[in-house]
Design a protein around this motif. Sequence first.
Motif, mmCIF file in Angstrom:
data_model
loop_
_atom_site.group_PDB
_atom_site.id
_atom_site.type_symbol
_atom_site.label_atom_id
_atom_site.label_comp_id
_atom_site.label_asym_id
_atom_site.label_seq_id
_atom_site.Cartn_x
_atom_site.Cartn_y
_atom_site.Cartn_z
ATOM 1 N N GLY A 240 21.223 69.155 34.773
ATOM 2 C CA GLY A 240 23.023 68.743 35.599
ATOM 3 C C GLY A 240 22.688 67.400 36.109
ATOM 4 O O GLY A 240 23.395 67.126 37.428
ATOM 5 N N LEU A 241 21.198 66.922 36.629
ATOM 6 C CA LEU A 241 21.272 65.409 37.361
ATOM 7 C C LEU A 241 21.224 64.514 35.985
ATOM 8 O O LEU A 241 20.489 64.418 35.456
ATOM 9 C CB LEU A 241 20.440 65.756 38.590
ATOM 10 C CG LEU A 241 20.403 66.641 39.228
ATOM 11 C CD1 LEU A 241 19.593 66.125 40.462
ATOM 12 C CD2 LEU A 241 22.352 65.481 40.613
ATOM 13 N N HIS A 242 21.440 63.645 36.151
ATOM 14 C CA HIS A 242 21.474 62.043 35.409
ATOM 15 C C HIS A 242 21.460 60.562 35.965
ATOM 16 O O HIS A 242 21.922 60.105 37.418
ATOM 17 C CB HIS A 242 22.593 61.543 34.517
ATOM 18 C CG HIS A 242 23.306 63.121 33.328
ATOM 19 N ND1 HIS A 242 22.201 63.472 32.419
ATOM 20 C CD2 HIS A 242 23.779 64.326 33.975
ATOM 21 C CE1 HIS A 242 22.410 64.419 31.519
ATOM 22 N NE2 HIS A 242 23.457 65.440 32.638
ATOM 23 N N GLY A 243 20.051 59.842 35.739
ATOM 24 C CA GLY A 243 20.451 58.437 36.069
ATOM 25 C C GLY A 243 21.905 57.725 34.818
ATOM 26 O O GLY A 243 22.068 58.049 34.534
ATOM 27 N N ALA A 244 22.484 56.931 36.055
ATOM 28 C CA ALA A 244 23.857 56.990 35.744
ATOM 29 C C ALA A 244 23.992 55.241 35.787
ATOM 30 O O ALA A 244 23.382 54.846 36.778
ATOM 31 C CB ALA A 244 25.164 57.731 35.782
ATOM 32 N N VAL A 245 25.218 54.619 35.178
ATOM 33 C CA VAL A 245 25.845 53.665 35.707
ATOM 34 C C VAL A 245 26.604 53.278 35.417
ATOM 35 O O VAL A 245 27.416 53.941 34.757
ATOM 36 C CB VAL A 245 25.367 52.287 34.082
ATOM 37 C CG1 VAL A 245 23.838 52.011 33.555
ATOM 38 C CG2 VAL A 245 26.232 52.572 33.317
ATOM 39 N N VAL A 246 27.462 52.676 36.726
ATOM 40 C CA VAL A 246 28.579 52.852 37.386
ATOM 41 C C VAL A 246 29.465 51.583 37.639
ATOM 42 O O VAL A 246 28.645 50.963 38.393
ATOM 43 C CB VAL A 246 28.721 53.520 38.488
ATOM 44 C CG1 VAL A 246 30.379 53.333 39.385
ATOM 45 C CG2 VAL A 246 27.982 54.963 39.167
ATOM 46 N N ARG A 247 30.553 51.253 37.278
ATOM 47 C CA ARG A 247 30.852 50.213 36.853
ATOM 48 C C ARG A 247 32.422 50.004 36.909
ATOM 49 O O ARG A 247 33.083 50.637 37.565
ATOM 50 C CB ARG A 247 31.319 50.071 35.831
ATOM 51 C CG ARG A 247 29.778 49.171 34.491
ATOM 52 C CD ARG A 247 30.430 48.463 33.356
ATOM 53 N NE ARG A 247 28.453 48.190 32.785
ATOM 54 C CZ ARG A 247 28.230 49.312 32.097
ATOM 55 N NH1 ARG A 247 28.540 50.432 31.822
ATOM 56 N NH2 ARG A 247 26.864 48.503 31.418
ATOM 57 N N ALA A 248 32.671 49.306 38.540
ATOM 58 C CA ALA A 248 34.369 49.422 39.058
ATOM 59 C C ALA A 248 34.396 48.007 39.486
ATOM 60 O O ALA A 248 33.643 47.034 39.048
ATOM 61 C CB ALA A 248 34.677 49.899 39.879
ATOM 62 N N VAL A 249 36.089 47.313 39.529
ATOM 63 C CA VAL A 249 36.528 46.427 39.388
ATOM 64 C C VAL A 249 37.285 46.205 40.320
ATOM 65 O O VAL A 249 38.453 47.462 40.517
ATOM 66 C CB VAL A 249 37.337 45.687 38.158
ATOM 67 C CG1 VAL A 249 38.062 44.023 38.599
ATOM 68 C CG2 VAL A 249 36.324 45.416 37.409
#
Length: 252
Positions: A240-249
């Motif tokens: 239920g847990l993941h390494g992730a990439v998060v992007r925003a502007v």
Amino acid sequence: MEDTRVEQVRERYAAAALTVLNRSEQASCCGDGCCDTTAETLDESGAGLYGPGYTDELPEAAVLASLGCGNPLVVADLNVGERVLDLGSGGGIDVLLSARRVGPTGFAYGVDMTAEMLELARANAVEAGATNVEFLEGRIEAVPLPDASVDVVISNCVINLSVDKPAVLAEMFRVLVPGGRVGVSDVVAEDHMTTADRAALGDFAGCVSGALTRSEYLEGLAAAGFVDAEVQFTHEAATGLHGAVVRAVKPA
């Protein structure tokens, strides 16, 4: 409770820094040093996530102290001349790599609350001959930089450790110039994972129980003012847990 959690994080990362400074053993994000999710994630953490040759020219201590869950430089796609801020910069690996990427006309800042990590990072910068870097002591909930001072904010498996994530996201928005962007690696939970579910998998200082769900992350970024936000899972860190990439502007 919040103060206790902050001290737990500080103590764990101080110990990891001292391990590297003393050269007594190799630190690993999924070992006793910090983000100890599960034994199965040993190949999905630290310097191993940067790819062959990526860290060859860095000081050994910077590589040994790599405690993250991804490569935020790839996520952020840095350009020459940009100013970069690394939240929770630890031993300095991502700051030094960022400084190389943005070149002499750019600049890379690192913010960390742990004195031992700052000592290690500054020593690594000297050894690397990096002159376009600065490591600042501070909390990622109150970044010691002025408004609109950087083009890019990166972070590597640190935001999940904050006890006040809305404050972190607000600070990211504040220090970015209009049109600036976020490129973060972090541990993120699936939306069905309750707070109790996350707590059952591991402790707060181990990058587990404090992880946001994907929806919580997206809602938090929107509340801070960001647009074009996305959270993409990259690898499983625990059930239920993941390494992730998060992007925003930040809107221009």
